[in-house]
Enzyme design. Structure first.
Site, mmCIF file in Angstrom:
data_model
loop_
_atom_site.group_PDB
_atom_site.id
_atom_site.type_symbol
_atom_site.label_atom_id
_atom_site.label_comp_id
_atom_site.label_asym_id
_atom_site.label_seq_id
_atom_site.Cartn_x
_atom_site.Cartn_y
_atom_site.Cartn_z
ATOM 1 N N TYR A 1 2.342 7.950 3.056
ATOM 2 C CA TYR A 1 2.684 6.599 3.500
ATOM 3 C C TYR A 1 1.882 5.569 2.706
ATOM 4 O O TYR A 1 2.423 4.564 2.249
ATOM 5 C CB TYR A 1 2.405 6.473 4.997
ATOM 6 C CG TYR A 1 2.786 5.136 5.586
ATOM 7 C CD1 TYR A 1 4.089 4.646 5.465
ATOM 8 C CD2 TYR A 1 1.856 4.362 6.282
ATOM 9 C CE1 TYR A 1 4.450 3.430 6.007
ATOM 10 C CE2 TYR A 1 2.210 3.143 6.834
ATOM 11 C CZ TYR A 1 3.502 2.679 6.691
ATOM 12 O OH TYR A 1 3.852 1.469 7.219
ATOM 13 N N HIS A 2 0.567 5.790 2.552
ATOM 14 C CA HIS A 2 -0.298 4.923 1.752
ATOM 15 C C HIS A 2 -0.718 5.638 0.473
ATOM 16 O O HIS A 2 -0.900 6.856 0.477
ATOM 17 C CB HIS A 2 -1.570 4.538 2.523
ATOM 18 C CG HIS A 2 -1.316 3.775 3.778
ATOM 19 N ND1 HIS A 2 -1.722 4.222 5.022
ATOM 20 C CD2 HIS A 2 -0.711 2.579 3.988
ATOM 21 C CE1 HIS A 2 -1.373 3.340 5.941
ATOM 22 N NE2 HIS A 2 -0.757 2.339 5.343
ATOM 23 N N ASN B 1 -4.681 -5.480 3.828
ATOM 24 C CA ASN B 1 -5.454 -4.644 4.758
ATOM 25 C C ASN B 1 -6.667 -3.959 4.127
ATOM 26 O O ASN B 1 -6.949 -2.797 4.420
ATOM 27 C CB ASN B 1 -4.533 -3.606 5.426
ATOM 28 C CG ASN B 1 -3.456 -4.275 6.256
ATOM 29 O OD1 ASN B 1 -3.674 -5.343 6.820
ATOM 30 N ND2 ASN B 1 -2.285 -3.669 6.320
ATOM 31 N N SER C 1 5.830 -7.348 8.361
ATOM 32 C CA SER C 1 4.776 -6.596 7.685
ATOM 33 C C SER C 1 3.807 -7.553 7.002
ATOM 34 O O SER C 1 4.139 -8.710 6.703
ATOM 35 C CB SER C 1 5.383 -5.656 6.647
ATOM 36 O OG SER C 1 5.888 -6.395 5.544
ATOM 37 N N THR C 2 2.605 -7.058 6.740
ATOM 38 C CA THR C 2 1.610 -7.856 6.019
ATOM 39 C C THR C 2 2.125 -8.212 4.635
ATOM 40 O O THR C 2 1.887 -9.319 4.135
ATOM 41 C CB THR C 2 0.289 -7.080 5.899
ATOM 42 O OG1 THR C 2 -0.171 -6.740 7.210
ATOM 43 C CG2 THR C 2 -0.775 -7.913 5.199
ATOM 44 N N GLY C 3 2.857 -7.295 4.015
ATOM 45 C CA GLY C 3 3.362 -7.534 2.672
ATOM 46 C C GLY C 3 4.289 -8.727 2.589
ATOM 47 O O GLY C 3 4.143 -9.589 1.715
ATOM 48 N N ASN D 1 0.801 -1.227 0.000
ATOM 49 C CA ASN D 1 0.000 0.000 0.000
ATOM 50 C C ASN D 1 0.833 1.276 0.000
ATOM 51 O O ASN D 1 0.325 2.354 0.301
ATOM 52 C CB ASN D 1 -0.941 0.000 1.207
ATOM 53 C CG ASN D 1 -1.926 -1.146 1.163
ATOM 54 O OD1 ASN D 1 -2.268 -1.635 0.091
ATOM 55 N ND2 ASN D 1 -2.380 -1.592 2.331
ATOM 56 N N HIS E 1 7.595 -2.620 13.253
ATOM 57 C CA HIS E 1 8.157 -3.199 12.036
ATOM 58 C C HIS E 1 9.583 -2.728 11.786
ATOM 59 O O HIS E 1 10.040 -1.750 12.376
ATOM 60 C CB HIS E 1 7.293 -2.825 10.830
ATOM 61 C CG HIS E 1 5.884 -3.313 10.923
ATOM 62 N ND1 HIS E 1 5.565 -4.645 11.078
ATOM 63 C CD2 HIS E 1 4.698 -2.648 10.872
ATOM 64 C CE1 HIS E 1 4.248 -4.775 11.114
ATOM 65 N NE2 HIS E 1 3.698 -3.582 11.008
#
Length: 380
Positions: A336-337, A190, A300-302, A167, A354
């Site tokens: 950031y996103h 997310n 991280s989710t990534g 993101n 993170h």
């Protein structure tokens, strides 16, 4: 006479302080060039450029402004050239990727751990949390169990090219949407919105993660009819995609998880979304990446999605993985996103949990080795 002397002393002191400040800033930029950075050895067009380049490129980043850690900041002319050339030069190293897949599978049974199933838990079973004290538990209810799939949603699934879409604000203006949508399977993170950003991020979604905290942040815990309608309409857009809900990361998700369960039971049969509820998967995933010298409080989710993708994808392309507050292509400031409101300042709150620059460094190295394609330049 005395006043004149004091004025001269004050003037001299001012010059000394200014000189010291300039010396410190010069040392910061000089050290940053000497330290091994996350990209390549920088090459500059003219003498004297390194120092000023560091100030203009590095200090644009809010990350640098806050932490003054130059090892993560310098964006060099050589990197700019690399970003322009690499997309055409990048070559997939299938042998290395298959080796990595085997290494991951030695630590993580991705298919099994992708989601709890009706047969893997029993009513009344107590679940613990990956990142909370062992004293916290969640009791599996009949309603919760009824929402679990019969088998893993990715059982016997294989895809040629997968896109894992982070993101990061680097996607803003990237025009990568068409390229992402050509992928055979698209992972998103997310519950990120796509509708207003399709040109840059695409519209195709085969899986998106859904941290329970999203329900609090964007849907007011479903406290009103309007909140519930908004959430229902958002889910409807997924149209058959997998909603991957990590309910057992933190005990603070327990109440929201029960709200989610009630909602899905209430709307059973009205939505085409496939629900996936991973159990305690992170202990296995963390073990693998720790062997790669990556051990933050939380991955991280990534990078978690990359781990899952490695089991079902023959080739993985990454988009939106860039944890810095400036665009390496244009030098412009970034949010950031990609979906942040215009003018939103780059946040560094992620630093509490993170190690995004360290993750990026590893992914960039993997890109160079042909394990995965990391897109940092514009696609069109």
């Amino acid at each position: 006479m005395r006043n004149c002397k004091m004025a001269r002393v004050a003037s001299v002191l001012g010059l000394v302080m200014l000189s010291v400040a300039l010396l410190i800033l010069s040392l910061i930029s000089y050290v940053s060039l000497k330290k091994e950075n996350i990209f390549t050895t920088p090459k500059y067009a003219s003498p004297g450029a390194p120092r000023m380049y560091m100030f203009h490129a590095g200090f644009r980043s809010q990350f640098a402004l806050k932490f003054l850690d130059p090892s993560f900041v310098p964006i060099t002319n050589s990197l700019t050239q690399e970003l322009q050339e690499k997309p055409s030069k990048w070559k997939f190293n299938r042998t290395a990727f298959l080796h990595q897949r085997q290494e991951i599978l030695q630590h993580v049974d991705v298919i099994k751990n992708f989601s709890l199933t009706k047969n893997s838990v029993r009513i009344g079973q107590l679940m613990h949390y990956d990142y909370s004290s062992h004293k916290y538990v969640f009791s599996i209810s009949n309603n919760f169990r009824s929402l679990l799939p019969d088998v893993s949603p990715i059982m016997n699934k294989h895809y040629n090219i997968c896109a894992v879409v982070g993101n990061s604000g680097i996607l803003t203006g990237s025009q990568c949407g068409q390229e992402i949508d050509k992928s055979d399977f698209v992972f998103r993170c997310n519950f990120a919105p796509t509708e207003a950003f399709q040109r840059d991020v695409g519209r195709k979604t085969n899986l998106t993660t859904f941290n329970p905290s999203i329900l609090e942040k964007y849907y007011n815990n479903l406290l009103t009819i309007q909140d519930r309608n908004n959430f229902f309409l958002s889910l409807k857009k997924l149209d058959g995609a997998i909603l991957w809900i990590p309910a057992f990361f933190f005990h603070t998700s327990a109440t929201v998880t029960r709200t989610l369960v009630d909602f899905f039971v209430e709307h059973r049969g009205q939505l085409k979304v496939q629900l996936a509820w991973p159990g305690n998967i992170m202990q296995h995933v963390n073990r693998y990446w720790k062997n790669k010298h990556l051990s933050p409080k939380r991955l991280s989710t990534g990078i978690l999605m990359y781990t899952l993708a490695s089991a079902i994808c023959e080739e993985i392309h990454l988009y939106g993985f860039w944890p810095f507050g400036f665009d390496p292509n244009t030098r412009e400031d970034l949010p950031y996103h990609y979906y942040d409101k215009k003018g939103t300042k780059f946040t560094t709150k992620w630093q509490e949990s993170h190690q995004l620059p360290a993750e990026f460094q590893l992914l960039y190295r993997m890109h160079g080795e042909g394990l995965t394609k990391l897109t940092l330049s514009h696609c069109a």
